[in-house]
Design a protein around this motif. Sequence first.
Motif, mmCIF file in Angstrom:
data_model
loop_
_atom_site.group_PDB
_atom_site.id
_atom_site.type_symbol
_atom_site.label_atom_id
_atom_site.label_comp_id
_atom_site.label_asym_id
_atom_site.label_seq_id
_atom_site.Cartn_x
_atom_site.Cartn_y
_atom_site.Cartn_z
ATOM 1 N N PHE B 238 -63.723 -64.129 15.097
ATOM 2 C CA PHE B 238 -63.864 -62.845 15.780
ATOM 3 C C PHE B 238 -65.099 -62.116 15.262
ATOM 4 O O PHE B 238 -65.833 -61.481 16.012
ATOM 5 N N GLY B 251 -60.317 -66.623 18.582
ATOM 6 C CA GLY B 251 -60.947 -65.514 17.860
ATOM 7 C C GLY B 251 -62.250 -65.094 18.528
ATOM 8 O O GLY B 251 -62.473 -63.912 18.824
ATOM 9 N N VAL B 254 -61.853 -63.315 21.955
ATOM 10 C CA VAL B 254 -61.531 -61.891 21.895
ATOM 11 C C VAL B 254 -62.837 -61.103 21.802
ATOM 12 O O VAL B 254 -63.064 -60.134 22.522
ATOM 13 N N ALA B 258 -64.370 -58.569 24.652
ATOM 14 C CA ALA B 258 -63.863 -57.270 24.185
ATOM 15 C C ALA B 258 -64.289 -56.125 25.082
ATOM 16 O O ALA B 258 -63.520 -55.195 25.340
ATOM 17 N N ILE B 261 -62.223 -54.361 27.948
ATOM 18 C CA ILE B 261 -61.101 -53.450 27.706
ATOM 19 C C ILE B 261 -61.405 -52.038 28.223
ATOM 20 O O ILE B 261 -60.511 -51.282 28.595
ATOM 21 N N GLN B 262 -62.706 -51.714 28.286
ATOM 22 C CA GLN B 262 -63.095 -50.373 28.745
ATOM 23 C C GLN B 262 -62.783 -50.156 30.229
ATOM 24 O O GLN B 262 -62.738 -49.034 30.705
ATOM 25 N N PHE B 263 -62.547 -51.296 30.954
ATOM 26 C CA PHE B 263 -62.313 -51.165 32.388
ATOM 27 C C PHE B 263 -60.840 -51.105 32.738
ATOM 28 O O PHE B 263 -60.477 -51.170 33.905
ATOM 29 N N ALA B 264 -60.013 -50.999 31.712
ATOM 30 C CA ALA B 264 -58.570 -51.029 31.940
ATOM 31 C C ALA B 264 -58.114 -49.959 32.922
ATOM 32 O O ALA B 264 -57.189 -50.165 33.703
ATOM 33 N N GLN B 265 -58.799 -48.793 32.889
ATOM 34 C CA GLN B 265 -58.406 -47.704 33.804
ATOM 35 C C GLN B 265 -58.546 -48.122 35.260
ATOM 36 O O GLN B 265 -57.764 -47.735 36.094
ATOM 37 N N ILE B 268 -56.345 -52.975 35.383
ATOM 38 C CA ILE B 268 -55.552 -53.224 34.176
ATOM 39 C C ILE B 268 -55.635 -54.677 33.750
ATOM 40 O O ILE B 268 -55.635 -55.010 32.564
ATOM 41 N N GLY B 271 -58.613 -55.296 31.725
ATOM 42 C CA GLY B 271 -58.371 -54.730 30.400
ATOM 43 C C GLY B 271 -57.516 -55.641 29.538
ATOM 44 O O GLY B 271 -57.647 -55.671 28.314
ATOM 45 N N LEU B 272 -56.635 -56.389 30.205
ATOM 46 C CA LEU B 272 -55.735 -57.254 29.437
ATOM 47 C C LEU B 272 -56.394 -58.553 28.993
ATOM 48 O O LEU B 272 -55.931 -59.201 28.056
ATOM 49 N N LEU B 275 -56.965 -59.332 25.452
ATOM 50 C CA LEU B 275 -55.719 -59.385 24.697
ATOM 51 C C LEU B 275 -55.024 -60.742 24.820
ATOM 52 O O LEU B 275 -54.170 -61.087 24.012
ATOM 53 N N ALA B 278 -55.870 -62.975 21.933
ATOM 54 C CA ALA B 278 -55.307 -62.323 20.739
ATOM 55 C C ALA B 278 -53.799 -62.515 20.696
ATOM 56 O O ALA B 278 -53.227 -62.791 19.645
ATOM 57 N N SER B 279 -53.153 -62.401 21.903
ATOM 58 C CA SER B 279 -51.701 -62.577 21.859
ATOM 59 C C SER B 279 -51.336 -64.044 21.690
ATOM 60 O O SER B 279 -50.275 -64.362 21.160
#
Lengths: 326, 307, 532
Positions: B238, B251, B254, B258, B261-265, B268, B271-272, B275, B278-279
């Motif tokens: 990472f 790693g 992610v 990364a 993630i700013q576009f999650a709004q 979604i 944005g995921l 993750l 990572a999950s």
Amino acid sequence: MHPVLKTVVQRLGLGLVTLFIVSIIIFAAIELLPGDFGEAVLGQAATEDTVAAFRRELGLDKPAVLRYVDWIAGAVQGDLGNSFSGRSSSGVDRSRPVVDLIGPRLWNTMFLASFTAVIAVPLALFLGISAALYRNSIYDRVVNAMTLTTISFPEFFVAYILILVLTSLWPIFPSLSNISPDADLLDRLYRSAMPALTLTLVIVAHMMRMTRAAIINLLASPYIQMARLSGASQREVILKHALPNAWAPIATVIAFNLAYLVVGVVVVEVVFVYPGVGQLMVDAVSSRDIPVVQACALIFAATYIILNLIADIIGIVTNPKLLHPK
Amino acid sequence: MTQTPQNYSAANEKTAFVSERSRWDRVKLTLGKSPWTARFGMIVILFYVILGLFAPWIAPYGEAEVFAVPFAPWDATHVFGTDQIGRDILSRLIYGARNTVGIALATTLLSFIIGGGLGLVAAINRSYLDQLLSRGVDVLMAIPSLIFALVLLSIFGSSAINLIIIIAVLDATRVFRLTRSVAVNVVVMEYVEAARLRGEGLGWVMRREILPNIMPPLVAEFGLRFCFVFLTIAALSFLGVGIQPPTADWGSMVRENASLIQFAQYDIKAGLTPLLPASAIALLTVAVNFVVDWFLHHTSGIKDTPK
Amino acid sequence: MNDILLDIKGLKIQGWSDEKWHPIIKGVDLTLRRGQVMGLIGESGAGKSTLGLAAMGFTQPGCQITDGSIVFDGVDLAKLSDAEKRKYWGNRMTYVAQSAAASFNPAHRLIDQTVASTVRFGISSEAEAKADARTLYGALNLPHADTIGDRYPHQVSGGQLQRVMTAMAMSPRPDLIIFDEPTTALDVTTQVEVLRAMRKIVEEFNTAAIYITHDLAVVAQMADVIKVLRYGQEVEEADTRTMLAAPKEDYTKSLWSVRALQKEERPKQDNILSVKNVSASYGKVPVLHNVSIDVPRGSTVSVVGESGSGKSTVARVITGLLPQRDGVVEYQGMSLPAKLNDRNKDQKKRIQMIYQMADTAMNPRQTVREIIGRPLEFYLGLTGRAKEERVRELLSMIELDDRFIDRLPSELSGGQKQRICIARALAAEPELIICDEVTSALDQIVQEGILKLLMRLQTELNLSYLFITHDISTVRAISDHVVVMQLGRVVEQGTKDAVFQPPHDPYTDLLLSSVPEMDPDWLTNLKLPELT
């Protein structure tokens, strides 16, 4: 000499020796560099003269022992040499002293670590002790399952979940922790909230589990059962019988986790672009800026050793067998 | 003259419990009583193993196959979209099971061979060699391993082989300590003394008397060390100094995605995306931890009262 | 005033282990009058400690009361909450634990711990309680009674701690004290002092007590009545004199079976082993001083002494685990190399060893077949069918059968484990077996079985034993010769009759007279010799 003092002095001496050997190991790092790294730092176009001058500056013409003495003497006086970056093949040297690079960042990292510790340590102790007291209750099981899950998460996973929730979906905190040197305390706290929260979650899980184990171990002692059998209330058992013997294990747990914090800080600083020593070190590793890497490693290792030393000393000075010799 | 009751016989003495079952029966019985967390963990681990072994057949696209659209959204062609240079995320996730887990497994194995072997030798030897190794390990452990790894990587450079060797050597210190402390407890046992009195050689004593008795804690430790190594390598990747592109690795994935993630709004799913790898990491470590937790509980014989 | 202090009726307690509830106490009645001392006796697993704690209404974590009542002075403790029971604990009922060293809080001074509950319950002021504690210390014959309370637990000896704990139990002047094996961990010469002190103080304040032990002779000195427990049930109860003179149940008789064992005279033979002027040390600490012991062929030589006497070190020197600094060990007239590694296979084969804890003497991962089979293979080169047959033969020699051949040590009882260890030693076909406290961890009835087995094997195979023990009654039962050791020296040795008949060496005298006898008046009449 009083046995407590004697043991403390012995332990301090051992700590110093360890620190000394660790500094040798970190110093020896530069010895392992391949021979052509001068060209690598200065670029392909560097002339033989500039490379030679660079090697002279590093003192590669002197014996290693002498260079170590110079380096460590400098480090003690706050001079950690010059960075590799900013040098060019033409021989123009715009490199900055490592101390100037690290100084302000060290302050930032310490701020973040203390911020986290202030929240995490009391929280973890509370959770750990209460889980141990109400062992096998629903509360204990839930807290246990949650912390077992959390310690399995990489720090950056926790960080990005928090970013997703707290900065992207519901923008409460800033996702980047760009702190200017002249920010006031409130602004600093606000901007460090995300990295501190991430670190807290990670640390609390570890610390809580270890505290719980230490307290359960303590409560299983025959003298605790004896105290119960002589009619002591739960409160008296905890405060008068368990606590005086708990300082050593609790100090060990705290020191261990603060030391862990030192490492966790590296990843978290990178995620949040927090201007601390960890981020500096990762950048330096990528660009193979050895003097900076060495300086950062020395700082991290020293912190780690000192924290463990403090825990050991707390264990020594609260040990009744040493306090009251035969 | 005897006053022993007439019905006394040594063979009929009451034993703690007698179970004349085969090993396989015991395994089945134990598994049957395992909690859901452990079963869940075992299923997840099995799933990862299958993914890792059969990645090329399971993944829809190649590991480094580049498509036209970078950061493509989730749709039918690319289930989880594409990454910053247009590689299929799902395929890279599947290949990641092979690379990330494989490298972590190799590292853990190597660290157990080094640390376990030396720990066993130190426990039996108990002289200057033990002193030398133990003091050396104390010093190495005084440096946080992630920091030490960063120093070494900055010198030797980041390649998969360097990564495996560096992390394995650093982690071996912890394996050494555990093996030594567990083995020291077994070495002082009278059955080991009895074997020495009989005149058994060192090899026999190690293999037949000591090793079988230190296996349970070592197996549990293998699980925990694997998690630790796996997380360390993921963290290094990472940070960009671990497993290097174009190898698919969770790693680095992610890190590479990364910014999404700013576009999650707005989306979604986008944005995921960061993750997901990572999950994938988190799920495996949770699974291993669950299994180890149960294994430790089972072998240590801790008896908790139900309440 | 009601004469009955404690009345337990139909008590049942179960404990949680192996994922199941198991009954520990299966319906026991117990009645104790004021000022009465009851001895609770039984072997491991009889449930006597659980019952003792239950008399206070206390259960260990992992145990629960399922049925019955515990009426203390008119109140059923089984029905009270913990908070209500705490008003009795440390106030009207107190507890003396087996291991005083572990039961005192290391962080507090002894006197503060002694008076803690007395002060908490407002029985007397702190100053009064402390003054009283010092008087109690004096009554219990503690040295420096005025100042010993200012020390911390790790600063005083085990025997002294046990007496301080008795003072602590007596401090609130309770109606009932539970003594839970309070002298089991002590050496005999220390035990006798502690017993005396405890009896004196219980009599002085006319306190009722329950005295838990596995040693009938000890309980005979302390108790007015004795209750025998086995497998969580009462075997019988009677007053002490009746119990000792005429026990009703076979099981009760078996509790002193070892004392009834008698050994036949063995014909005199040549010496198989001679330890000559041996001195040895651990590092720089000397542990053996000029020790000489002869073991005649076909006979049993007992080495007896308290902890720290060096008796086990003798075994380590003979087996070569601890090379001596000085002197020689001769086997059949030939000097044995001091170091184990310098001895040949035949020398190792002829001397075998059996340990105290059969649990740790057998690899828990090996089956009986592997454990007994290995020396057959190693020393005698037996394999396949021959080995298998010999293993079965050995099993029948130790009175076990083929059913046991595939079991792991964890699937055997204590006595069976020790028998397997004997079979392993026999497998090597030795001439001399060193037995290091082989029966001390076992219950009486099992001890008797093991000792009889050893005696039978001796007659059949003409074996010699070097029997290391601290237990005088075992020595009386099985020895031909006796060696008494103290602080690394042999203080007296000779034939059993010579050592046990006066005149003795002063230490032997103290040791022998400290062993409790099956006589309720023994302690009363006892005059201990003064050691000079």
